[in-house]
Design an enzyme around this catalytic site. Structure first.
Site, PDB file in Angstrom:
ATOM      1  N   ARG A  26      17.733   5.365  16.013  1.00  0.00           N
ATOM      2  CA  ARG A  26      19.128   5.646  15.674  1.00  0.00           C
ATOM      3  C   ARG A  26      20.073   4.583  16.220  1.00  0.00           C
ATOM      4  NH1 ARG A  26      16.132  10.051  15.408  1.00  0.00           N
ATOM      5  NH2 ARG A  26      16.798  11.861  14.145  1.00  0.00           N
ATOM      6  N   ASP A 306       6.812  17.937  16.799  1.00  0.00           N
ATOM      7  CA  ASP A 306       6.043  16.847  17.393  1.00  0.00           C
ATOM      8  C   ASP A 306       5.292  17.242  18.657  1.00  0.00           C
ATOM      9  OD1 ASP A 306       6.703  15.126  15.384  1.00  0.00           O
ATOM     10  OD2 ASP A 306       8.223  14.018  16.501  1.00  0.00           O
ATOM     11  N   LYS A 333       2.432  15.212   8.401  1.00  0.00           N
ATOM     12  CA  LYS A 333       2.762  14.175   9.374  1.00  0.00           C
ATOM     13  C   LYS A 333       1.782  13.012   9.162  1.00  0.00           C
ATOM     14  CE  LYS A 333       6.164  16.238  11.612  1.00  0.00           C
ATOM     15  NZ  LYS A 333       7.494  15.628  11.817  1.00  0.00           N
ATOM     16  N   ARG A 379      -0.255  11.372  18.220  1.00  0.00           N
ATOM     17  CA  ARG A 379      -0.043  12.604  18.991  1.00  0.00           C
ATOM     18  C   ARG A 379      -1.337  13.412  19.147  1.00  0.00           C
ATOM     19  NH1 ARG A 379       5.056  12.234  20.278  1.00  0.00           N
ATOM     20  NH2 ARG A 379       6.528  11.375  18.756  1.00  0.00           N
ATOM     21  N   LYS A 405       1.409   3.417  17.770  1.00  0.00           N
ATOM     22  CA  LYS A 405       2.478   3.794  16.846  1.00  0.00           C
ATOM     23  C   LYS A 405       3.738   4.215  17.593  1.00  0.00           C
ATOM     24  CE  LYS A 405       3.220   6.477  12.651  1.00  0.00           C
ATOM     25  NZ  LYS A 405       4.585   6.960  12.877  1.00  0.00           N
TER      26      LYS A 405
END
Length: 424
Positions: A26, A306, A333, A379, A405
């Site tokens: 962002r 997540d 995902k 993850r 990643k």
């Protein structure tokens, strides 16, 4: 490396939590849309962040790297109408944030990607393209999206149970269009925490958006982003791995975390405390989760998808039953995360049943160990590493490099905390 072989052991020590990937995306975007120079510091150059950097450079931003800092000038953003090419790699954030941004002015843009990115839905944008007569073509299997045209202000109706990345992409873009806009959320909004991150970052860079209780967002046109310097805070979605290890008996002090953060994944603290763990704030920006008598619970995945894989690890080693609900989006995902974490933890000795939109987990005292597969999902790989701390035998994780990643230094940090592993 093709696999890591982990000898079970408790983790102990302090670890500096990597900068928030969500906030870095962002900040890079807002700085790139600002007319002037911004310095974004405390950047971790994961594959996803590199994809967003390169994407904004393709759109005209000047971005220079100095150690862990980015010096960004957006004076030339979208000034030319030349054909633009953006490689998103496997980053869903890069793709969904940059698609509308690329259409602030009349443009021809080609987005490509890898891995599972081509299978992740973009229907929300296609509906907007068709309504506004923006030309597009798309190949699903391997992401190859071509778009031509420009976005116009107005009214945008978006479902709240899709990825919040679509809403964030529009929130970045619409203030820069000529006309005023309104985003209407037509169903209950999921992942509000990510919308809060976007709104907070946009406001920091001088843009105003009115949020009517997450039901609609009112956006004045002809606004401009103002350059600023910004330091990225620690990432709660990465801290969740160490918090979970702490809940399972390791002793880890997590550094560089802000308890006042807007990050939605901070909810992991509340969930773990609800299961019986305890939060310790030892000093400013230093947090630990302490092991307690863990009990099963109900975890709503809609607001924090997540962190569900690693919370599933904790649930697998808690007394009684845990239910993961509202988790259908985890299937789209980097891999089908519901299936992946269920399958791989069961290989280690867990007792987990997969449902359409969640999991039923019956806790066991300890896991056994064995060979598991990361599904090339960062993850899943890191969650399995945390699971190894409560296994009786070695854990072999295939395709462990996928952690690059989001957290390139994970395996080094794991070893620095006493994790015993060898690479093959």
């Amino acid at each position: 490396m093709k696999k890591v072989i982990i000898t079970p052991s408790k983790l102990r020590g302090s670890v500096k939590i990597p900068p928030s990937k969500s906030m870095a995306h962002r900040a890079i975007i807002c700085a790139s849309l600002s007319k002037g120079e911004s310095v974004i510091s405390n950047i971790d150059f994961s594959e996803d962040i590199i994809a967003t950097m390169e994407g904004m450079k393709s759109l005209g931003a000047n971005i220079k790297v100095e150690k862990d800092k980015l010096i960004i000038n957006g004076e030339n953003i979208l000034k030319d109408s030349n054909y633009k090419f953006i490689d998103c790699n496997e980053s869903g954030s890069t793709l969904r944030f940059l698609v509308p941004i690329s259409l602030i002015k009349d443009n021809r843009v080609n987005f490509i990607g890898r891995g599972n990115l081509g299978k992740r839905p973009l229907k929300t944008y296609y509906e907007i393209f068709e309504e506004q007569e923006i030309k597009y073509s798309y190949e699903e299997e391997n992401l190859d999206l071509n778009i031509e045209g420009s976005l116009k202000g107005g009214e945008f109706k978006v479902k709240g149970n899709i990825s919040s990345q679509f809403i964030s992409g529009l929130l970045f873009t619409l203030p820069l269009l000529k006309d005023d806009s309104k985003i209407i959320i037509t169903t209950e909004l999921e992942s509000k925490g990510y919308i809060d991150l976007t709104l907070d970052m946009i406001e920091k860079f001088g843009v105003t958006i009115k949020n009517n209780n997450y039901r609609e967002f009112l956006i004045k046109g002809n606004q401009s982003y103002k350059p600023m310097n910004y330091k990225v805070e620690g990432d709660y979605s990465q801290a969740a791995f160490y918090f979970s290890a702490g809940a399972l008996g390791s002793e880890i002090n997590c550094l560089d975390l802000d308890l006042s953060s807007y990050q939605g994944d901070k909810e992991c603290i509340e969930i773990l405390e609800g299961m019986g763990a305890r939060l310790i704030e030892s000093q400013e920006r230093s947090l630990s989760i302490i092991h307690g008598d863990l009990n099963g619970t109900i975890i709503d995945a809609s607001q924090c998808p997540d962190i569900i894989p690693v919370l599933t690890v904790v649930a697998a080693l808690s007394k009684g039953e845990t239910r993961i609900i509202n988790g259908e989006r985890l299937r789209i995902k980097e891999c089908d995360r519901l299936n992946a974490i269920c399958t791989e933890l069961n290989k280690l000795g867990a007792d987990i049943k997969e449902l359409k939109d969640g999991l039923i987990i019956n806790g066991v005292k300890d896991l056994i160990g064995g060979e598991v597969y990361s599904h090339k999902d960062h993850r899943i790989a890191m969650s399995l590493a945390i699971a190894s701390t409560r296994c009786k035998k070695e854990v072999i994780i295939k395709e462990p490099d996928c952690v690059k990643k989001s957290y390139p230094g994970f395996w080094e940090d794991f070893k620095s905390l006493g994790g015993i592993l060898r690479e093959e």
